[in-house]
Design an enzyme around this catalytic site. Structure first.
Site, PDB file in Angstrom:
ATOM      1  N   GLY A  12       0.691  -1.237   0.143  1.00  0.00           N
ATOM      2  CA  GLY A  12      -0.014   0.101   0.028  1.00  0.00           C
ATOM      3  C   GLY A  12       0.678   1.288   0.105  1.00  0.00           C
ATOM      4  N   SER A  13       2.071   1.288  -0.587  1.00  0.00           N
ATOM      5  CA  SER A  13       2.884   2.495  -0.276  1.00  0.00           C
ATOM      6  C   SER A  13       2.212   3.471  -1.510  1.00  0.00           C
ATOM      7  CB  SER A  13       4.151   2.199  -0.709  1.00  0.00           C
ATOM      8  OG  SER A  13       4.639   1.564  -2.021  1.00  0.00           O
ATOM      9  N   ASN A  14       1.638   3.113  -2.609  1.00  0.00           N
ATOM     10  CA  ASN A  14       1.341   3.904  -3.348  1.00  0.00           C
ATOM     11  C   ASN A  14      -0.281   4.727  -3.048  1.00  0.00           C
ATOM     12  OD1 ASN A  14       2.705   4.063  -6.225  1.00  0.00           O
ATOM     13  ND2 ASN A  14       2.767   2.001  -5.734  1.00  0.00           N
ATOM     14  N   MET A  90      -3.730  -7.086  -6.927  1.00  0.00           N
ATOM     15  CA  MET A  90      -3.103  -8.357  -7.640  1.00  0.00           C
ATOM     16  C   MET A  90      -4.206  -9.262  -7.967  1.00  0.00           C
ATOM     17  SD  MET A  90      -0.260  -7.270  -7.911  1.00  0.00           S
ATOM     18  CE  MET A  90       1.234  -6.589  -7.264  1.00  0.00           C
ATOM     19  N   ARG A  91      -5.134  -8.817  -8.501  1.00  0.00           N
ATOM     20  CA  ARG A  91      -6.389  -9.656  -9.068  1.00  0.00           C
ATOM     21  C   ARG A  91      -6.685  -9.091 -10.568  1.00  0.00           C
ATOM     22  NH1 ARG A  91      -7.208 -13.592  -6.210  1.00  0.00           N
ATOM     23  NH2 ARG A  91      -6.830 -13.381  -4.025  1.00  0.00           N
ATOM     24  N   ASN A 107      -4.774   1.997 -13.716  1.00  0.00           N
ATOM     25  CA  ASN A 107      -3.752   1.025 -12.941  1.00  0.00           C
ATOM     26  C   ASN A 107      -2.216   1.504 -12.965  1.00  0.00           C
ATOM     27  OD1 ASN A 107      -2.663  -1.324 -11.680  1.00  0.00           O
ATOM     28  ND2 ASN A 107      -2.072  -2.234 -13.655  1.00  0.00           N
ATOM     29  N   HIS A 109       1.940   0.004 -13.073  1.00  0.00           N
ATOM     30  CA  HIS A 109       2.614  -1.140 -13.322  1.00  0.00           C
ATOM     31  C   HIS A 109       3.988  -0.658 -13.289  1.00  0.00           C
ATOM     32  CE1 HIS A 109       3.126  -5.317 -14.659  1.00  0.00           C
ATOM     33  NE2 HIS A 109       4.006  -4.715 -15.281  1.00  0.00           N
TER      34      HIS A 109
HETATM   35  C1  GAR Z   1       3.791  -1.398  -7.178  1.00  0.00           C
HETATM   36  O1  GAR Z   1       5.184  -1.396  -7.656  1.00  0.00           O
HETATM   37  C2  GAR Z   1       2.748  -1.653  -8.585  1.00  0.00           C
HETATM   38  O2  GAR Z   1       3.268  -0.876  -9.674  1.00  0.00           O
HETATM   39  C3  GAR Z   1       2.728  -2.995  -8.760  1.00  0.00           C
HETATM   40  O3  GAR Z   1       2.640  -3.490  -7.170  1.00  0.00           O
HETATM   41  C4  GAR Z   1       3.408  -2.758  -6.600  1.00  0.00           C
HETATM   42  C5  GAR Z   1       2.405  -2.311  -5.451  1.00  0.00           C
HETATM   43  O4  GAR Z   1       3.172  -1.596  -4.416  1.00  0.00           O
HETATM   44  N1  GAR Z   1       1.671  -3.506  -9.477  1.00  0.00           N
HETATM   45  C6  GAR Z   1       1.501  -4.506  -9.983  1.00  0.00           C
HETATM   46  O5  GAR Z   1       2.844  -5.124 -10.496  1.00  0.00           O
HETATM   47  C7  GAR Z   1       0.404  -4.641 -11.018  1.00  0.00           C
HETATM   48  N2  GAR Z   1       0.569  -5.388 -12.023  1.00  0.00           N
HETATM   49  P1  GAR Z   1       2.358  -0.768  -2.980  1.00  0.00           P
HETATM   50  O6  GAR Z   1       1.412  -1.763  -2.464  1.00  0.00           O
HETATM   51  O7  GAR Z   1       3.407  -0.535  -2.123  1.00  0.00           O
HETATM   52  O8  GAR Z   1       1.878   0.222  -3.739  1.00  0.00           O
END
Ligand code: GAR
Length: 190
Positions: A12-14, A90-91, A107, A109
């Site tokens: 969840g850092s984003n 992640m789904r 999204n 990526h």
């Molecule tokens: C992020 O790096 C995002 O780009 C990636 O998961 C991470 C989540 O980090 N997403 C994917 O790979 C989607 N296909 P976070 O939970 O710290 O935000």
């Protein structure tokens, strides 16, 4: 008032970067809810700390993927946000959700799509020997990481750089650009 909901499955850092930046900018956008499919996700702690309402739709508590997604759809319809923001969700969203919210689901990526679609993109890019990688922010369509690209930023993989160092730089890039791109989509101001 414009609003978003964020879907996340893990760290969840984003999510945190988005909430903090929107607050810092005093953006007139309501972060209505953090929705997670994972009852143990660390993002729940972040949301509570930031006082953002949390919706836990525990994937493993449903009888089938279809039942889970039907519940997710009605939950999203009830919240009716201007944008649905995937941040480490992640789904794969089923076609009936994607169609219902066409061009309203975004999204992020951690690669330069269309390269390294799917899981573990940073590590796969790192191990592949490419010299440049980066991040992509895109609309979600019915494919996996195939929707229309909104923004991309690239970085050079330095000689001898470790994977964990690259990961840190990718995440820093995400935390900088994702809030800004969302702001642009919501307010036309980058
Ligand atoms: C992020 O790096 C995002 O780009 C990636 O998961 C991470 C989540 O980090 N997403 C994917 O790979 C989607 N296909 P976070 O939970 O710290 O935000």
């Amino acid at each position: 008032m414009k609003s978003i909901v964020v879907l996340a499955s893990g760290n969840g850092s984003n999510f945190e970067a988005i909430v903090k930046k929107f607050r810092e900018w005093k953006l007139n956008v309501d972060v209505k809810e953090l929705i997670t499919d994972n009852k143990d996700a660390y993002v729940i702690k972040r949301a509570k700390k930031l006082k953002v309402p949390v919706g836990v739709l525990d994937f493993h508590g449903f009888n089938s993927r279809k039942e889970y997604n039907a519940t997710l759809l009605s939950h999203l319809e009830r919240l009716s946000p201007s944008l649905i923001v995937l941040a480490g969700y992640m789904r794969i969203l089923p076609a009936f959700i994607v169609r219902r919210f066409e061009r309203k689901i975004v999204n992020i990526h951690p690669s330069l799509l269309p390269a390294f679609r799917g899981l573990n993109a940073i590590e796969r890019a790192y191990k592949s020997g490419v010299k440049y990688t980066g991040i992509t922010i895109h609309y979600v369509d019915e494919g996996v990481d195939t929707g229309e690209i909104i923004e991309q930023r690239c970085i050079r993989i330095e000689n001898g750089e470790s994977l964990s160092h690259l990961e840190k730089r990718i995440h820093r890039l995400e935390h900088y650009y994702y809030p800004r791109v969302l702001r642009m989509l919501l307010t036309n101001h980058f």
